[in-house]
Design an enzyme around this catalytic site. Structure first.
Site, PDB file in Angstrom:
ATOM      1  N   GLY A  20       0.777  -1.242   0.000  1.00  0.00           N
ATOM      2  CA  GLY A  20       0.000   0.000   0.000  1.00  0.00           C
ATOM      3  C   GLY A  20       0.803   1.283   0.000  1.00  0.00           C
ATOM      4  N   ASN A  22       1.736   3.054  -2.607  1.00  0.00           N
ATOM      5  CA  ASN A  22       1.068   3.979  -3.544  1.00  0.00           C
ATOM      6  C   ASN A  22      -0.218   4.525  -2.932  1.00  0.00           C
ATOM      7  OD1 ASN A  22       2.354   4.366  -6.311  1.00  0.00           O
ATOM      8  ND2 ASN A  22       2.587   2.157  -6.000  1.00  0.00           N
ATOM      9  N   LEU A  98      -9.292  -8.447 -12.846  1.00  0.00           N
ATOM     10  CA  LEU A  98     -10.704  -8.107 -12.627  1.00  0.00           C
ATOM     11  C   LEU A  98     -11.580  -8.854 -13.630  1.00  0.00           C
ATOM     12  CD1 LEU A  98     -10.182  -4.289 -12.191  1.00  0.00           C
ATOM     13  CD2 LEU A  98     -11.127  -5.799 -10.439  1.00  0.00           C
ATOM     14  N   HIS A 114       1.801   0.583 -13.426  1.00  0.00           N
ATOM     15  CA  HIS A 114       2.620  -0.613 -13.662  1.00  0.00           C
ATOM     16  C   HIS A 114       4.094  -0.202 -13.685  1.00  0.00           C
ATOM     17  CE1 HIS A 114       3.541  -4.623 -15.051  1.00  0.00           C
ATOM     18  NE2 HIS A 114       4.390  -4.083 -15.897  1.00  0.00           N
ATOM     19  N   ASP A 150      -2.339  -5.405 -18.405  1.00  0.00           N
ATOM     20  CA  ASP A 150      -1.419  -4.273 -18.601  1.00  0.00           C
ATOM     21  C   ASP A 150      -1.418  -3.751 -20.038  1.00  0.00           C
ATOM     22  OD1 ASP A 150      -0.657  -4.569 -15.919  1.00  0.00           O
ATOM     23  OD2 ASP A 150       0.915  -5.989 -16.423  1.00  0.00           O
TER      24      ASP A 150
HETATM   25  C1  GRF Z   1       3.997  -1.076  -7.451  1.00  0.00           C
HETATM   26  O1  GRF Z   1       5.288  -1.219  -7.942  1.00  0.00           O
HETATM   27  C2  GRF Z   1       3.009  -0.994  -8.590  1.00  0.00           C
HETATM   28  O2  GRF Z   1       3.509  -0.392  -9.739  1.00  0.00           O
HETATM   29  C3  GRF Z   1       2.740  -2.451  -8.866  1.00  0.00           C
HETATM   30  O3  GRF Z   1       2.745  -3.077  -7.610  1.00  0.00           O
HETATM   31  C4  GRF Z   1       3.541  -2.312  -6.690  1.00  0.00           C
HETATM   32  C5  GRF Z   1       2.655  -1.986  -5.527  1.00  0.00           C
HETATM   33  O4  GRF Z   1       3.326  -1.409  -4.464  1.00  0.00           O
HETATM   34  N1  GRF Z   1       1.523  -2.609  -9.617  1.00  0.00           N
HETATM   35  P1  GRF Z   1       2.519  -0.794  -3.234  1.00  0.00           P
HETATM   36  O5  GRF Z   1       1.570  -1.857  -2.728  1.00  0.00           O
HETATM   37  O6  GRF Z   1       1.770   0.410  -3.730  1.00  0.00           O
HETATM   38  O7  GRF Z   1       3.559  -0.438  -2.228  1.00  0.00           O
END
Ligand code: GRF
Length: 194
Positions: A20, A22, A98, A114, A150
């Site tokens: 989490g 992001n 999904l 991604h 993707d």
């Molecule tokens: C990120 O590198 C994102 O690009 C990929 O999975 C990772 C998730 O990281 N889809 P976080 O859970 O947000 O730390």
């Protein structure tokens, strides 16, 4: 995009599966006065993950739903999204595919980040593959989600140079840092540019 419930800010849902980080950066951005969106709900397909703790810490409604297991669970998610007037679904480290009917229903309203320069390196273990192929550049991509992995329309990409000292770990760290900076802003742009 039109706000779905006449409120001052758009409502977004963030779908996660794990760490989490992001999610955290999206929440931090959404707290700014200038932000045009609120993180209304967080949905995780895994129960005991750090992302859910982050949602709880910020008092954001959060749900654990393994909704790709059956159509019924997918419908439950749709009910929640409707009830909470969600304008945009943001996948942030969401590791489930999904269901097609879900993607169709929310066509143009689901985005993902991604960690590669799509269309190169779709799927998992991107950094490892980038390094072993001797790439000179990598980066991250924000894209709309369609029924192929993707592969939806690219919205924004940020490129970084790979140095001789880099390895999969260091690249992961660099790319993740960039993800944290760009994703909240790209979400803002998508919502504010109809
Ligand atoms: C990120 O590198 C994102 O690009 C990929 O999975 C990772 C998730 O990281 N889809 P976080 O859970 O947000 O730390």
């Amino acid at each position: 995009m039109k706000k779905s419930d006449g409120k001052l800010k758009y409502n977004i849902a963030v779908f996660i599966s794990g760490r989490g980080s992001n999610l955290k950066s999206i929440i931090a951005y959404s707290k700014k006065k200038k932000a045009c969106y609120n993180v209304r709900i967080v949905i995780s397909n895994n129960k005991k993950v750090n992302g859910l703790l982050i949602a709880k810490k910020y008092n954001i409604k959060n749900y654990f739903i393994d909704f790709t297991k059956s159509k019924r669970l997918g419908n439950k998610v749709i009910q929640i999204l409707k009830k909470e007037n969600i304008d945009l679904v943001c996948l942030a480290g969401f590791m489930k595919i999904l269901p097609a009917y879900f993607i169709k229903l929310y066509n143009g309203k689901i985005v993902n980040i991604h960690p590669s320069l799509l269309p190169k390196y779709k799927g998992l273990n991107t950094h490892k593959r980038v390094i072993s192929n001797g790439e000179k550049f990598t980066g991250c991509t924000v894209h709309f989600v369609n029924r192929y992995l993707d592969s939806g329309k690219i919205i924004f990409q940020k490129k970084i140079r790979i140095t001789r000292e880099d390895n999969a770990k260091s690249i992961e760290k660099k790319v993740l840092n960039i993800e944290h900076k760009i994703y909240p802003k790209v979400i803002e742009k998508i919502l504010s540019n109809p």
